[in-house]
Scaffold this motif. Structure first.
Motif, PDB file in Angstrom:
ATOM      1  N   VAL A  59       0.849  -1.189   0.000  1.00 22.47           N
ATOM      2  CA  VAL A  59       0.000   0.000   0.000  1.00 22.47           C
ATOM      3  C   VAL A  59       0.882   1.233   0.000  1.00 22.47           C
ATOM      4  CG1 VAL A  59      -0.195  -0.046   2.525  1.00 22.47           C
ATOM      5  CG2 VAL A  59      -1.863   1.239   1.188  1.00 22.47           C
ATOM      6  N   SER A  60       0.452   2.250  -0.741  1.00 21.33           N
ATOM      7  CA  SER A  60       1.184   3.515  -0.754  1.00 21.33           C
ATOM      8  C   SER A  60       0.190   4.669  -0.812  1.00 21.33           C
ATOM      9  CB  SER A  60       2.134   3.582  -1.947  1.00 21.33           C
ATOM     10  OG  SER A  60       2.983   4.714  -1.849  1.00 21.33           O
ATOM     11  N   ILE A  61       0.600   5.792  -0.254  1.00 20.46           N
ATOM     12  CA  ILE A  61      -0.232   6.992  -0.213  1.00 20.46           C
ATOM     13  C   ILE A  61       0.396   8.048  -1.112  1.00 20.46           C
ATOM     14  CG2 ILE A  61      -1.101   8.844   1.267  1.00 20.46           C
ATOM     15  CD1 ILE A  61      -0.927   6.808   3.605  1.00 20.46           C
ATOM     16  N   GLY A  62      -0.406   8.624  -2.005  1.00 22.55           N
ATOM     17  CA  GLY A  62       0.129   9.663  -2.866  1.00 22.55           C
ATOM     18  C   GLY A  62      -0.633   9.776  -4.166  1.00 22.55           C
ATOM     19  N   PRO A  63      -0.146  10.613  -5.089  1.00 22.48           N
ATOM     20  CA  PRO A  63      -0.808  10.808  -6.382  1.00 22.48           C
ATOM     21  C   PRO A  63      -0.619   9.590  -7.281  1.00 22.48           C
ATOM     22  CG  PRO A  63       1.248  12.006  -6.315  1.00 22.48           C
ATOM     23  CD  PRO A  63       1.043  11.463  -4.939  1.00 22.48           C
ATOM     24  N   LYS A  64      -1.158   9.671  -8.480  1.00 21.78           N
ATOM     25  CA  LYS A  64      -1.122   8.542  -9.414  1.00 21.78           C
ATOM     26  C   LYS A  64       0.288   8.024  -9.655  1.00 21.78           C
ATOM     27  CE  LYS A  64      -2.930   7.133 -13.923  1.00 21.78           C
ATOM     28  NZ  LYS A  64      -3.665   7.586 -15.136  1.00 21.78           N
ATOM     29  N   ALA A  65       1.270   8.891  -9.535  1.00 24.51           N
ATOM     30  CA  ALA A  65       2.665   8.508  -9.810  1.00 24.51           C
ATOM     31  C   ALA A  65       3.164   7.397  -8.895  1.00 24.51           C
ATOM     32  CB  ALA A  65       3.576   9.730  -9.694  1.00 24.51           C
ATOM     33  N   VAL A  66       2.566   7.220  -7.705  1.00 22.57           N
ATOM     34  CA  VAL A  66       3.058   6.181  -6.794  1.00 22.57           C
ATOM     35  C   VAL A  66       2.789   4.780  -7.345  1.00 22.57           C
ATOM     36  CG1 VAL A  66       2.712   7.673  -4.786  1.00 22.57           C
ATOM     37  CG2 VAL A  66       0.967   5.972  -5.361  1.00 22.57           C
ATOM     38  N   LEU A  74       4.409   0.927  -6.717  1.00 25.95           N
ATOM     39  CA  LEU A  74       3.574  -0.222  -6.399  1.00 25.95           C
ATOM     40  C   LEU A  74       3.811  -1.356  -7.404  1.00 25.95           C
ATOM     41  CD1 LEU A  74       0.242   1.557  -5.414  1.00 25.95           C
ATOM     42  CD2 LEU A  74       1.833   0.387  -3.880  1.00 25.95           C
ATOM     43  N   ARG A  75       3.943  -1.002  -8.665  1.00 27.70           N
ATOM     44  CA  ARG A  75       4.190  -2.019  -9.690  1.00 27.70           C
ATOM     45  C   ARG A  75       5.577  -2.632  -9.530  1.00 27.70           C
ATOM     46  NH1 ARG A  75      -0.042  -1.822 -13.224  1.00 27.70           N
ATOM     47  NH2 ARG A  75      -1.163   0.143 -13.344  1.00 27.70           N
ATOM     48  N   THR A  76       6.533  -1.830  -9.099  1.00 25.86           N
ATOM     49  CA  THR A  76       7.864  -2.372  -8.818  1.00 25.86           C
ATOM     50  C   THR A  76       7.788  -3.412  -7.707  1.00 25.86           C
ATOM     51  OG1 THR A  76       8.967  -0.323  -9.490  1.00 25.86           O
ATOM     52  CG2 THR A  76      10.210  -1.804  -8.064  1.00 25.86           C
ATOM     53  N   ALA A  77       7.019  -3.112  -6.659  1.00 26.47           N
ATOM     54  CA  ALA A  77       6.855  -4.067  -5.554  1.00 26.47           C
ATOM     55  C   ALA A  77       6.167  -5.342  -6.031  1.00 26.47           C
ATOM     56  CB  ALA A  77       6.058  -3.422  -4.421  1.00 26.47           C
ATOM     57  N   MET A  78       5.201  -5.197  -6.949  1.00 34.69           N
ATOM     58  CA  MET A  78       4.522  -6.378  -7.497  1.00 34.69           C
ATOM     59  C   MET A  78       5.483  -7.197  -8.365  1.00 34.69           C
ATOM     60  SD  MET A  78       0.767  -4.773  -8.363  1.00 34.69           S
ATOM     61  CE  MET A  78       0.075  -6.314  -8.965  1.00 34.69           C
ATOM     62  N   ALA A  79       6.359  -6.518  -9.082  1.00 31.31           N
ATOM     63  CA  ALA A  79       7.356  -7.229  -9.880  1.00 31.31           C
ATOM     64  C   ALA A  79       8.310  -8.006  -8.989  1.00 31.31           C
ATOM     65  CB  ALA A  79       8.129  -6.242 -10.746  1.00 31.31           C
ATOM     66  N   LEU A  80       8.540  -7.497  -7.794  1.00 29.42           N
ATOM     67  CA  LEU A  80       9.418  -8.187  -6.859  1.00 29.42           C
ATOM     68  C   LEU A  80       8.750  -9.399  -6.221  1.00 29.42           C
ATOM     69  CD1 LEU A  80      11.016  -5.064  -5.157  1.00 29.42           C
ATOM     70  CD2 LEU A  80      12.167  -6.684  -6.661  1.00 29.42           C
ATOM     71  N   THR A  96      -4.009  10.823  -3.270  1.00 28.72           N
ATOM     72  CA  THR A  96      -3.990  12.175  -2.705  1.00 28.72           C
ATOM     73  C   THR A  96      -3.568  13.153  -3.787  1.00 28.72           C
ATOM     74  OG1 THR A  96      -1.698  11.888  -1.971  1.00 28.72           O
ATOM     75  CG2 THR A  96      -3.428  11.379  -0.379  1.00 28.72           C
ATOM     76  N   ASP A  97      -4.327  13.214  -4.864  1.00 24.86           N
ATOM     77  CA  ASP A  97      -3.972  14.092  -5.980  1.00 24.86           C
ATOM     78  C   ASP A  97      -3.986  15.565  -5.601  1.00 24.86           C
ATOM     79  OD1 ASP A  97      -3.299  12.305  -7.908  1.00 24.86           O
ATOM     80  OD2 ASP A  97      -5.305  12.144  -8.753  1.00 24.86           O
ATOM     81  N   ASP A  98      -4.702  15.910  -4.536  1.00 22.03           N
ATOM     82  CA  ASP A  98      -4.726  17.305  -4.113  1.00 22.03           C
ATOM     83  C   ASP A  98      -3.440  17.695  -3.394  1.00 22.03           C
ATOM     84  OD1 ASP A  98      -5.460  15.506  -2.106  1.00 22.03           O
ATOM     85  OD2 ASP A  98      -6.337  17.096  -0.889  1.00 22.03           O
ATOM     86  N   MET A  99      -2.581  16.699  -3.106  1.00 24.65           N
ATOM     87  CA  MET A  99      -1.299  16.960  -2.453  1.00 24.65           C
ATOM     88  C   MET A  99      -0.210  16.400  -3.358  1.00 24.65           C
ATOM     89  SD  MET A  99      -2.374  15.950   1.440  1.00 24.65           S
ATOM     90  CE  MET A  99      -1.251  17.013   2.310  1.00 24.65           C
ATOM     91  N   LYS A 120       3.599  -4.143 -15.108  1.00 24.90           N
ATOM     92  CA  LYS A 120       2.892  -2.963 -15.587  1.00 24.90           C
ATOM     93  C   LYS A 120       1.559  -3.319 -16.245  1.00 24.90           C
ATOM     94  CE  LYS A 120       6.794   0.187 -16.154  1.00 24.90           C
ATOM     95  NZ  LYS A 120       7.631   0.954 -17.077  1.00 24.90           N
ATOM     96  N   ARG A 121       1.444  -4.584 -16.643  1.00 24.24           N
ATOM     97  CA  ARG A 121       0.194  -5.008 -17.264  1.00 24.24           C
ATOM     98  C   ARG A 121      -0.786  -5.585 -16.251  1.00 24.24           C
ATOM     99  NH1 ARG A 121       3.874  -6.589 -21.452  1.00 24.24           N
ATOM    100  NH2 ARG A 121       3.997  -8.714 -20.654  1.00 24.24           N
ATOM    101  N   LYS A 122      -0.331  -5.726 -14.982  1.00 23.35           N
ATOM    102  CA  LYS A 122      -1.217  -6.263 -13.958  1.00 23.35           C
ATOM    103  C   LYS A 122      -2.129  -5.155 -13.431  1.00 23.35           C
ATOM    104  CE  LYS A 122       1.932  -9.757 -12.038  1.00 23.35           C
ATOM    105  NZ  LYS A 122       2.636 -10.182 -10.807  1.00 23.35           N
ATOM    106  N   PRO A 123      -3.412  -5.441 -13.239  1.00 21.24           N
ATOM    107  CA  PRO A 123      -4.287  -4.419 -12.642  1.00 21.24           C
ATOM    108  C   PRO A 123      -3.956  -4.241 -11.171  1.00 21.24           C
ATOM    109  CG  PRO A 123      -5.471  -6.503 -12.880  1.00 21.24           C
ATOM    110  CD  PRO A 123      -4.131  -6.688 -13.559  1.00 21.24           C
ATOM    111  N   LEU A 124      -4.015  -3.001 -10.704  1.00 15.77           N
ATOM    112  CA  LEU A 124      -3.805  -2.753  -9.285  1.00 15.77           C
ATOM    113  C   LEU A 124      -5.074  -3.090  -8.521  1.00 15.77           C
ATOM    114  CD1 LEU A 124      -1.826   0.592  -9.381  1.00 15.77           C
ATOM    115  CD2 LEU A 124      -0.945  -1.681  -8.914  1.00 15.77           C
TER     116      LEU A 124
END
Length: 204
Positions: free
Chosen positions: A61-68, A72-78, A88-91, A200-204
């Motif tokens: 789990v991560s908190i932040g804008p879409k860029a995070v 998350l995908r890196t962690a899934m690749a691992l 949190t797109d407003d931040m 990157k092709r896996k759905p979150l």
């Protein structure tokens, strides 16, 4: 047992940090971002628990804008099975979120997911607060083991060896529990590029 791993997007530790011209904040424009190194250790430990047959599922789990989602995908690749983004797109700069607010958001995720073990890096390399794990334990009422240099799950207990000024101290924590990782807990593996591309092709 489900293991929840909390990760944070930070400036890559190899990058020289720049300050904005008005000295108001850190300049993140065109800066390489990465998983916080302590969070990498947390992900690695969760994956090792899964490989040992102790954990049945690893959720990051991560908190932040879409860029995070990149981290998350890196962690899934691992080797993580699922990823959750608290958006949190407003931040736009997630390092501006106060630790208590981060802990409150994570507490809601813990309530929803009900993991047997939550693993976090002991601190992030940007803010260096070392507070979220302890606050999360207080908010969820779970026992905590901080600065872990070794973790063993035995039945309904997690044996956490932690580094203290006088040497090493081992705690027996009743599960479910919260653990924060120190540098000496493990050495993270690194995902190969093809694995990252598949993730990157896996759905979150």
């Amino acid at each position: 047992m489900k293991v929840l791993v909390c990760v944070k997007r930070v400036i890559d530790y190899n990058v020289k940090v720049r300050v904005k011209a008005d000295n108001s904040d850190v300049d993140l424009a065109n800066v390489k971002m990465a998983l916080n190194p302590f969070c990498e250790i947390a992900v690695e430990e969760a994956i090792r628990l899964k490989e040992a047959g102790i954990a049945s599922e690893v959720v990051v789990v991560s908190i932040g804008p879409k860029a995070v989602q990149e981290q998350l995908r890196t962690a899934m690749a691992l080797g993580a099975d699922r990823a959750i983004q608290v958006e949190t797109d407003d931040m736009p700069q997630p390092l501006n979120i106060e630790p208590l607010n981060v802990a409150k958001l994570l507490a809601k995720v813990v309530e929803a997911e009900q993991p047997g073990l939550v693993i976090l890096g002991k601190q992030s390399i940007d803010s260096d607060n070392n507070q979220v794990g302890q606050m999360l334990a207080a908010l969820t009422g779970r026992p905590q083991g901080t600065f872990a240099s070794a973790v063993k799950v035995e039945g309904e207990k997690a044996m956490v060896t932690r580094e203290v000024d006088g040497g090493l101290r081992t705690l027996a924590l009743d599960l479910p529990a919260i653990v924060t990782t120190d540098l000496r807990l493990n050495e993270p593996r690194y995902a190969k590029l093809p694995d990252i591309m598949k993730a990157k092709r896996k759905p979150l």
